[in-house]
Design a protein around this motif. Sequence first.
Motif, short mmCIF file in Angstrom:
data_model
loop_
_atom_site.label_atom_id
_atom_site.label_comp_id
_atom_site.label_asym_id
_atom_site.label_seq_id
_atom_site.Cartn_x
_atom_site.Cartn_y
_atom_site.Cartn_z
N GLY A 1 0.82 -1.21 0.00
CA GLY A 1 0.00 0.00 0.00
C GLY A 1 0.85 1.26 0.00
O GLY A 1 0.60 2.21 -0.74
N VAL A 2 1.90 1.25 0.80
CA VAL A 2 2.84 2.39 0.82
C VAL A 2 3.57 2.49 -0.51
O VAL A 2 3.73 3.58 -1.07
CB VAL A 2 3.84 2.24 1.99
CG1 VAL A 2 4.94 3.28 1.91
CG2 VAL A 2 3.12 2.33 3.32
N LEU B 1 2.51 1.63 -3.38
CA LEU B 1 1.59 2.14 -4.39
C LEU B 1 1.48 3.66 -4.32
O LEU B 1 1.33 4.33 -5.35
CB LEU B 1 0.22 1.48 -4.26
CG LEU B 1 0.17 0.01 -4.66
CD1 LEU B 1 -1.20 -0.57 -4.38
CD2 LEU B 1 0.55 -0.17 -6.11
N TYR B 2 1.55 4.22 -3.13
CA TYR B 2 1.56 5.68 -3.01
C TYR B 2 2.79 6.26 -3.70
O TYR B 2 2.70 7.22 -4.47
CB TYR B 2 1.55 6.12 -1.53
CG TYR B 2 0.19 6.19 -0.93
CD1 TYR B 2 -0.68 7.23 -1.24
CD2 TYR B 2 -0.25 5.23 -0.03
CE1 TYR B 2 -1.94 7.30 -0.70
CE2 TYR B 2 -1.51 5.29 0.53
CZ TYR B 2 -2.35 6.33 0.19
OH TYR B 2 -3.60 6.39 0.74
N VAL B 3 3.95 5.68 -3.44
CA VAL B 3 5.19 6.16 -4.04
C VAL B 3 5.14 5.96 -5.56
O VAL B 3 5.51 6.85 -6.33
CB VAL B 3 6.41 5.46 -3.42
CG1 VAL B 3 7.69 5.84 -4.14
CG2 VAL B 3 6.51 5.80 -1.94
N THR C 1 2.60 5.86 -7.45
CA THR C 1 1.65 6.79 -8.05
C THR C 1 2.29 8.16 -8.28
O THR C 1 1.93 8.87 -9.22
CB THR C 1 0.38 6.89 -7.19
OG1 THR C 1 -0.17 5.58 -7.06
CG2 THR C 1 -0.65 7.80 -7.79
N LEU C 2 3.27 8.51 -7.47
CA LEU C 2 4.03 9.74 -7.73
C LEU C 2 4.79 9.63 -9.05
O LEU C 2 4.86 10.59 -9.82
CB LEU C 2 4.99 10.04 -6.58
CG LEU C 2 4.35 10.40 -5.24
CD1 LEU C 2 5.42 10.54 -4.16
CD2 LEU C 2 3.55 11.69 -5.38
N TYR D 1 6.39 -1.77 -9.03
CA TYR D 1 5.07 -1.16 -8.94
C TYR D 1 4.00 -2.15 -9.40
O TYR D 1 2.94 -2.27 -8.78
CB TYR D 1 5.01 0.11 -9.79
CG TYR D 1 3.72 0.87 -9.68
CD1 TYR D 1 3.43 1.61 -8.54
CD2 TYR D 1 2.80 0.89 -10.72
CE1 TYR D 1 2.25 2.32 -8.43
CE2 TYR D 1 1.62 1.60 -10.61
CZ TYR D 1 1.34 2.31 -9.48
OH TYR D 1 0.18 3.02 -9.37
N HIS E 1 -1.24 -6.20 -3.70
CA HIS E 1 -2.23 -5.46 -2.91
C HIS E 1 -3.65 -5.82 -3.36
O HIS E 1 -4.55 -5.95 -2.53
CB HIS E 1 -1.97 -3.96 -3.04
CG HIS E 1 -2.55 -3.17 -1.93
ND1 HIS E 1 -1.99 -3.10 -0.67
CD2 HIS E 1 -3.65 -2.40 -1.87
CE1 HIS E 1 -2.72 -2.33 0.11
NE2 HIS E 1 -3.75 -1.89 -0.60
#
Length: 136
Positions: free
Chosen positions: A39-40, A42-44, A46-47, A82, A89
């Motif tokens: 989950g973390v 995926l945040y990175v 997405t950047l 990714y 996830h």
Amino acid sequence: METPTARAAAPRPRPLSPHLQIYRWTWTMAMSIFHRATGVALYVGTLFLAFWLVSLASGPEAYARAGAFFGSPIGWLLLFGYTWALMHHMLGGVRHFVWDFGKGYEPEQRFLLAKLTLAGSIGLTLFVWLVGLIAR
């Protein structure tokens, strides 16, 4: 002299939680940690996706720089990671969805679902990359 009331009001020592060294690692514990970590990730990731989209909107020079970055070995590694994080996830979410229906709570079923989550995420990642490389 201590009265019975004073003895009852005295705070009792609280039990200590077991240390991490006492816990025995299980598949479900590891998959829970991986679910949070992906989950973390995926945040990175997405950047990086936003970086690519902004470069696309910024013109050919910016898009060429982004293409050079994502075409490099580090870029491929980031994209592969990714993809795996996304697949893992997603399958972790499916596992939780199964649990929402009250299924898969038996120890053998939990163990199987955890192993299938890992194996499935690796298999789906390789499949997506294979299809992408063939279509390229």
